[in-house]
Scaffold this motif. Structure first.
Motif: not given
Length: 114
Positions: A6-24, A31-37
Motif C-alpha cells: 500500500k505504501a509503494v502504491a501511494s507513489y503514483r509514479t516511479s519518479g515519486d517513489l525514487r524521490d521518497a526513497i532518496d529522502r527517507f 518509511r524507508y524500511y517499510v517501502l523496501m520490503r
C-alpha cells in the motif's frame, strides 16, 4: 507486506517513489524500511528461483505481472540506491528475474515479428 505494498502504491509514479526513497534513506526514516520490503521480497524470490528452490514456471505463473510491474515502478529508485551506495549490483537478482519473466521459450513476451 500489505502495509508495504500500500505504501509503494501511494507513489503514483516511479519518479515519486525514487524521490521518497532518496529522502527517507538520507534521513533514516522508518518509511524507508517499510517501502523496501517490496524489492527485498522480490530479490529473495529471485534467489529462490536462481537456486532452484522455486521453479521458474511457478514464479512466472504466480508472480510475473507483479515482478514486471514492480520493476518498472522501482527501477529509478534502485538506480539511485546503486549510485548512492556505490554498489551497482543492488537488486541485480530482482532485475534478472524481471528479464526472465519477460522471456517465454527464448522470446521476449510481447515481441511481434513482422
Amino acid at each position: 507486506m500489505v502495509e508495504a505494498r500500500k505504501a509503494v502504491a501511494s507513489y503514483r509514479t516511479s519518479g515519486d517513489l525514487r524521490d521518497a526513497i532518496d529522502r527517507f534513506h538520507r534521513t533514516n526514516d522508518d518509511r524507508y524500511y517499510v517501502l523496501m520490503r517490496v524489492p527485498n521480497f522480490l530479490e529473495d524470490l529471485a534467489v529462490l528461483v536462481d537456486q532452484g528452490a522455486l521453479p521458474e514456471e511457478a514464479a512466472r505463473a504466480s508472480w510475473a505481472s507483479v515482478i514486471e510491474r514492480q520493476w518498472a515502478h522501482w527501477a529509478p529508485a534502485i538506480r539511485l540506491l546503486r549510485d548512492v551506495r556505490d554498489r551497482p549490483t543492488i537488486y541485480a537478482n530482482f532485475e534478472r528475474l524481471k528479464a526472465r519473466m519477460l522471456r517465454v521459450d527464448g522470446v521476449v513476451a510481447g515481441d511481434v515479428e513482422g
